[in-house]
Design a protein around this motif. Structure first.
Motif, short mmCIF file in Angstrom:
data_model
loop_
_atom_site.label_atom_id
_atom_site.label_comp_id
_atom_site.label_asym_id
_atom_site.label_seq_id
_atom_site.Cartn_x
_atom_site.Cartn_y
_atom_site.Cartn_z
N ASP A 108 -3.00 -11.72 29.12
CA ASP A 108 -3.44 -10.52 29.93
C ASP A 108 -2.23 -10.16 30.68
O ASP A 108 -2.62 -8.79 31.27
CB ASP A 108 -4.50 -11.31 30.58
CG ASP A 108 -5.75 -11.63 29.97
OD1 ASP A 108 -6.05 -10.92 28.84
OD2 ASP A 108 -6.59 -12.39 30.31
N GLU A 109 -1.37 -10.70 30.89
CA GLU A 109 -0.25 -10.19 31.80
C GLU A 109 0.33 -8.98 31.00
O GLU A 109 0.86 -7.97 31.82
CB GLU A 109 1.06 -11.31 31.82
CG GLU A 109 0.84 -12.18 32.75
CD GLU A 109 2.16 -13.18 32.66
OE1 GLU A 109 2.82 -12.98 33.86
OE2 GLU A 109 2.47 -13.74 31.77
N VAL A 110 0.58 -8.95 29.85
CA VAL A 110 1.02 -7.78 29.28
C VAL A 110 0.01 -6.56 29.64
O VAL A 110 0.43 -5.23 29.89
CB VAL A 110 1.11 -7.68 27.71
CG1 VAL A 110 1.55 -6.42 26.97
CG2 VAL A 110 2.18 -8.92 27.47
N THR A 111 -1.38 -6.72 29.29
CA THR A 111 -2.22 -5.61 29.65
C THR A 111 -2.10 -5.30 30.93
O THR A 111 -2.22 -3.86 31.20
CB THR A 111 -3.52 -6.06 29.19
OG1 THR A 111 -3.69 -6.30 27.77
CG2 THR A 111 -4.73 -4.98 29.40
N ALA A 112 -2.19 -6.10 31.91
CA ALA A 112 -1.92 -5.84 33.37
C ALA A 112 -0.67 -5.07 33.65
O ALA A 112 -0.73 -4.02 34.48
CB ALA A 112 -2.18 -6.83 34.04
N GLY A 113 0.39 -5.73 32.94
CA GLY A 113 1.80 -4.93 33.45
C GLY A 113 1.68 -3.38 32.69
O GLY A 113 2.03 -2.35 33.32
N ALA A 114 1.11 -3.13 31.55
CA ALA A 114 0.97 -1.65 30.91
C ALA A 114 0.16 -0.92 31.62
O ALA A 114 0.29 0.16 31.93
CB ALA A 114 0.66 -1.93 29.34
N THR A 115 -1.06 -1.56 32.03
CA THR A 115 -1.85 -0.63 33.06
C THR A 115 -1.33 -0.24 34.21
O THR A 115 -1.28 1.02 34.53
CB THR A 115 -3.09 -1.55 33.48
OG1 THR A 115 -3.95 -1.61 32.34
CG2 THR A 115 -3.95 -0.70 34.22
#
Length: 188
Positions: free
Chosen positions: A83-90
């Motif tokens: 979920d860190e990647v999705t949050a960072g990309a967001t």
């Protein structure tokens, strides 16, 4: 273009023969290259250059930028929490839309530096695919489009340069990126 070492032209000789530079030249665009080795949506880099969102947010707002390409994810493949990647990309997408409000946004996913692509890398690609689909952002998937495969791997990736594209590999990636961009980018 903002991204990791691949965007910066690492391992290309000269560095300005990197895919970002070659793509911009071929498309007739002025390029601001914000590539930094080891950075990503989550990773701030070995010298704490900042993750993509932080580096974008530190730029001055500019209404004259027409296109922003965010490339990366390879440096995030070791992230323990998916979920860190999705949050960072967001966060990166939000920062890009604030910093460059009139720019068309394109996300270029991670390319494999080794084959077969490890499952953490395919997970990053899947997360970016889902996020860009939800946010209605153009996404180019190096993995799904099979840009780097067993038949071209040795010509594209230089094992002696920490498994990054060779000069010839950068030229190949530039052609692939240009072809993808010509299908989706508003050019005038």
């Amino acid at each position: 273009m903002i991204g990791d070492s691949w965007t910066s032209g690492y391992a290309a000789e000269p560095r300005t023969d990197g895919f970002a530079y070659l793509t911009a030249d071929s498309m007739g665009w002025d390029l601001t290259n914000l590539g930094a080795a080891g950075t990503g949506y989550v990773n701030a880099g070995p010298n704490d250059e900042g993750d993509f969102a932080d580096r974008i947010a530190n730029r001055e707002q500019d209404d004259d930028i027409d296109l922003v390409i965010i490339q990366g994810g390879l440096s995030d493949a070791s992230s323990e929490d998916a979920d860190e990647v999705t949050a960072g990309a967001t966060r990166a997408i939000t920062a890009a839309r604030t910093t460059w409000p009139k720019a068309q946004l394109v996300i270029l996913g991670p390319c494999p530096s080794r084959l077969p692509a490890p499952s953490p890398l395919t997970s990053v690609d899947s997360q970016l695919t889902a996020l860009t689909s939800t946010r209605k952002i153009n996404y180019l998937s190096c993995l799904k489009q099979n840009w780097i495969n067993s038949s071209n791997y040795d010509e594209v990736i230089d094992a002696d340069s920490s498994y990054r594209p060779s000069t010839e590999g950068h030229a190949y990636l530039a052609k692939q990126l240009e072809a993808g961009l010509r299908k989706i980018v508003v050019t005038g």
